[in-house]
Design a protein around this motif. Sequence first.
Motif, PDB file in Angstrom:
ATOM      1  N   GLU A  93       6.281  -5.710   4.832  1.00  0.00           N
ATOM      2  CA  GLU A  93       5.882  -4.312   5.754  1.00  0.00           C
ATOM      3  C   GLU A  93       4.109  -4.875   5.233  1.00  0.00           C
ATOM      4  O   GLU A  93       3.790  -5.818   4.467  1.00  0.00           O
ATOM      5  CB  GLU A  93       5.958  -3.172   4.297  1.00  0.00           C
ATOM      6  N   TYR A  94       3.578  -4.036   6.113  1.00  0.00           N
ATOM      7  CA  TYR A  94       2.053  -4.616   6.038  1.00  0.00           C
ATOM      8  C   TYR A  94       0.986  -3.042   5.586  1.00  0.00           C
ATOM      9  O   TYR A  94       1.888  -1.580   5.907  1.00  0.00           O
ATOM     10  CB  TYR A  94       1.381  -3.823   7.755  1.00  0.00           C
ATOM     11  N   TYR A  95       0.365  -2.628   4.628  1.00  0.00           N
ATOM     12  CA  TYR A  95      -0.374  -1.654   4.022  1.00  0.00           C
ATOM     13  C   TYR A  95      -1.678  -2.000   3.992  1.00  0.00           C
ATOM     14  O   TYR A  95      -2.943  -3.077   4.513  1.00  0.00           O
ATOM     15  CB  TYR A  95      -0.091  -1.410   2.560  1.00  0.00           C
ATOM     16  N   CYS A  96      -2.930  -1.079   4.243  1.00  0.00           N
ATOM     17  CA  CYS A  96      -4.565  -1.311   4.747  1.00  0.00           C
ATOM     18  C   CYS A  96      -4.325  -0.796   3.413  1.00  0.00           C
ATOM     19  O   CYS A  96      -4.341   0.756   3.113  1.00  0.00           O
ATOM     20  CB  CYS A  96      -4.435  -0.973   5.835  1.00  0.00           C
ATOM     21  N   ASN A  97      -5.830  -0.522   2.771  1.00  0.00           N
ATOM     22  CA  ASN A  97      -6.662  -0.066   2.196  1.00  0.00           C
ATOM     23  C   ASN A  97      -8.184  -0.487   1.963  1.00  0.00           C
ATOM     24  O   ASN A  97      -8.592  -1.464   2.561  1.00  0.00           O
ATOM     25  CB  ASN A  97      -6.150  -0.148   0.512  1.00  0.00           C
ATOM     26  N   ARG A  98      -9.252   0.927   1.480  1.00  0.00           N
ATOM     27  CA  ARG A  98     -10.235   0.368   1.589  1.00  0.00           C
ATOM     28  C   ARG A  98     -10.847  -0.160   0.024  1.00  0.00           C
ATOM     29  O   ARG A  98      -9.762   0.009  -0.233  1.00  0.00           O
ATOM     30  CB  ARG A  98     -11.120   2.165   2.136  1.00  0.00           C
ATOM     31  N   PHE A  99     -12.486  -0.539  -0.031  1.00  0.00           N
ATOM     32  CA  PHE A  99     -12.675  -0.876  -0.858  1.00  0.00           C
ATOM     33  C   PHE A  99     -14.183  -1.035  -0.445  1.00  0.00           C
ATOM     34  O   PHE A  99     -14.853  -0.448   0.264  1.00  0.00           O
ATOM     35  CB  PHE A  99     -12.615  -2.586  -0.568  1.00  0.00           C
ATOM     36  N   PRO A 100     -14.762  -0.644  -1.950  1.00  0.00           N
ATOM     37  CA  PRO A 100     -14.326   0.223  -3.237  1.00  0.00           C
ATOM     38  C   PRO A 100     -13.858   1.091  -3.265  1.00  0.00           C
ATOM     39  O   PRO A 100     -13.363   1.796  -2.775  1.00  0.00           O
ATOM     40  CB  PRO A 100     -15.837   0.058  -3.752  1.00  0.00           C
ATOM     41  N   ALA A 101     -13.240   1.711  -4.090  1.00  0.00           N
ATOM     42  CA  ALA A 101     -12.481   2.619  -5.116  1.00  0.00           C
ATOM     43  C   ALA A 101     -11.064   3.102  -3.533  1.00  0.00           C
ATOM     44  O   ALA A 101     -11.571   3.219  -2.556  1.00  0.00           O
ATOM     45  CB  ALA A 101     -13.377   4.445  -4.602  1.00  0.00           C
ATOM     46  N   PRO A 102     -10.435   2.283  -4.290  1.00  0.00           N
ATOM     47  CA  PRO A 102      -9.030   1.911  -2.500  1.00  0.00           C
ATOM     48  C   PRO A 102      -8.448   3.445  -3.616  1.00  0.00           C
ATOM     49  O   PRO A 102      -8.026   4.411  -4.027  1.00  0.00           O
ATOM     50  CB  PRO A 102      -7.632   0.984  -3.277  1.00  0.00           C
ATOM     51  N   VAL A 103      -7.638   4.298  -2.428  1.00  0.00           N
ATOM     52  CA  VAL A 103      -7.124   5.283  -2.019  1.00  0.00           C
ATOM     53  C   VAL A 103      -5.425   5.162  -2.617  1.00  0.00           C
ATOM     54  O   VAL A 103      -5.319   3.742  -2.497  1.00  0.00           O
ATOM     55  CB  VAL A 103      -7.454   6.083  -0.515  1.00  0.00           C
ATOM     56  N   ASN A 104      -4.596   6.052  -3.216  1.00  0.00           N
ATOM     57  CA  ASN A 104      -2.948   5.974  -2.729  1.00  0.00           C
ATOM     58  C   ASN A 104      -2.632   5.263  -2.080  1.00  0.00           C
ATOM     59  O   ASN A 104      -3.025   4.826  -0.635  1.00  0.00           O
ATOM     60  CB  ASN A 104      -2.405   7.071  -2.867  1.00  0.00           C
ATOM     61  N   TRP A 105      -1.524   3.881  -2.306  1.00  0.00           N
ATOM     62  CA  TRP A 105      -1.191   3.573  -1.267  1.00  0.00           C
ATOM     63  C   TRP A 105      -0.374   4.386   0.482  1.00  0.00           C
ATOM     64  O   TRP A 105       0.531   5.170  -0.452  1.00  0.00           O
ATOM     65  CB  TRP A 105      -0.082   2.276  -1.381  1.00  0.00           C
ATOM     66  N   GLY A 106      -0.529   4.058   0.844  1.00  0.00           N
ATOM     67  CA  GLY A 106      -0.191   4.727   2.278  1.00  0.00           C
ATOM     68  C   GLY A 106       1.974   4.366   2.047  1.00  0.00           C
ATOM     69  O   GLY A 106       2.467   3.150   1.625  1.00  0.00           O
ATOM     70  N   GLN A 107       2.158   4.546   3.442  1.00  0.00           N
ATOM     71  CA  GLN A 107       3.623   4.235   3.478  1.00  0.00           C
ATOM     72  C   GLN A 107       4.100   3.120   4.121  1.00  0.00           C
ATOM     73  O   GLN A 107       5.195   2.572   4.074  1.00  0.00           O
ATOM     74  CB  GLN A 107       4.543   5.268   4.314  1.00  0.00           C
ATOM     75  N   GLY A 108       2.709   2.110   5.059  1.00  0.00           N
ATOM     76  CA  GLY A 108       2.861   1.311   5.503  1.00  0.00           C
ATOM     77  C   GLY A 108       3.219   0.899   6.557  1.00  0.00           C
ATOM     78  O   GLY A 108       4.345   2.015   7.000  1.00  0.00           O
ATOM     79  N   THR A 109       3.542  -0.200   7.016  1.00  0.00           N
ATOM     80  CA  THR A 109       4.372  -0.467   8.546  1.00  0.00           C
ATOM     81  C   THR A 109       5.376  -1.997   8.357  1.00  0.00           C
ATOM     82  O   THR A 109       3.939  -2.614   7.797  1.00  0.00           O
ATOM     83  CB  THR A 109       3.011   0.101   9.751  1.00  0.00           C
ATOM     84  N   GLN A 110       6.233  -1.481   8.986  1.00  0.00           N
ATOM     85  CA  GLN A 110       7.212  -2.532   9.089  1.00  0.00           C
ATOM     86  C   GLN A 110       7.115  -3.548  10.412  1.00  0.00           C
ATOM     87  O   GLN A 110       6.971  -3.576  11.667  1.00  0.00           O
ATOM     88  CB  GLN A 110       8.647  -2.540   8.938  1.00  0.00           C
ATOM     89  N   VAL A 111       6.763  -4.828   9.740  1.00  0.00           N
ATOM     90  CA  VAL A 111       6.589  -5.542  11.338  1.00  0.00           C
ATOM     91  C   VAL A 111       8.380  -6.769  11.122  1.00  0.00           C
ATOM     92  O   VAL A 111       8.079  -7.452  10.051  1.00  0.00           O
ATOM     93  CB  VAL A 111       5.227  -6.613  11.042  1.00  0.00           C
ATOM     94  N   THR A 112       9.121  -6.573  11.470  1.00  0.00           N
ATOM     95  CA  THR A 112      10.064  -7.740  11.746  1.00  0.00           C
ATOM     96  C   THR A 112      10.212  -8.981  13.371  1.00  0.00           C
ATOM     97  O   THR A 112       9.598  -8.399  14.241  1.00  0.00           O
ATOM     98  CB  THR A 112      10.539  -7.120  11.965  1.00  0.00           C
ATOM     99  N   VAL A 113      10.112 -10.219  12.341  1.00  0.00           N
ATOM    100  CA  VAL A 113       9.561 -11.124  13.945  1.00  0.00           C
ATOM    101  C   VAL A 113      11.084 -11.920  13.830  1.00  0.00           C
ATOM    102  O   VAL A 113      11.405 -12.626  12.768  1.00  0.00           O
ATOM    103  CB  VAL A 113       8.530 -12.028  13.199  1.00  0.00           C
ATOM    104  N   SER A 114      12.046 -10.989  14.615  1.00  0.00           N
ATOM    105  CA  SER A 114      13.234 -11.758  15.085  1.00  0.00           C
ATOM    106  C   SER A 114      13.483 -12.370  16.045  1.00  0.00           C
ATOM    107  O   SER A 114      13.042 -11.051  17.342  1.00  0.00           O
ATOM    108  CB  SER A 114      14.216 -10.803  14.410  1.00  0.00           C
ATOM    109  N   SER A 115      14.179 -13.491  16.482  1.00  0.00           N
ATOM    110  CA  SER A 115      14.921 -13.412  18.418  1.00  0.00           C
ATOM    111  C   SER A 115      16.320 -12.719  18.027  1.00  0.00           C
ATOM    112  O   SER A 115      16.953 -12.362  18.957  1.00  0.00           O
ATOM    113  CB  SER A 115      14.985 -14.995  18.298  1.00  0.00           C
TER     114      SER A 115
END
Length: 115
Positions: A93-115
């Motif tokens: 699951e991939y997330y982003c945030n700012r710095f300094p003063a991070p905000v609450n975590w978002g919901q993220g986005t799922q990355v699945t690498v599979s054949s």
Amino acid sequence: VRVVESGGGLVQPGGSLRLSCAASGFTFSSYGVRWYRQAPGKEREVVATIPRSSGGTINYLDSVRGRFPISIDNAKTTVFLQMNNLKSEDTAEYYCNRFPAPVNWGQGTQVTVSS
């Protein structure tokens, strides 16, 4: 004030995805931004960092350096993570945030690498 991640999905090894981190209620003009990921059973780790000033240094996790360039749009509202040559170990699951003063975590986005 929040961040919204998008762009994840299911992709085969060697494929590409572009993740977006959108600022909501603010702009990234006064902030740096980090992309993180968390795989099941593992701690969250920093994948890439873009500083708040153009004179700063962009940093990458060793395992993604050269594959995952990070960038920001001219309006300073969206940060991108271009993910190339994806490997199964990039699945998380991939997330982003700012710095300094991070905000609450978002919901993220799922990355699945599979054949």
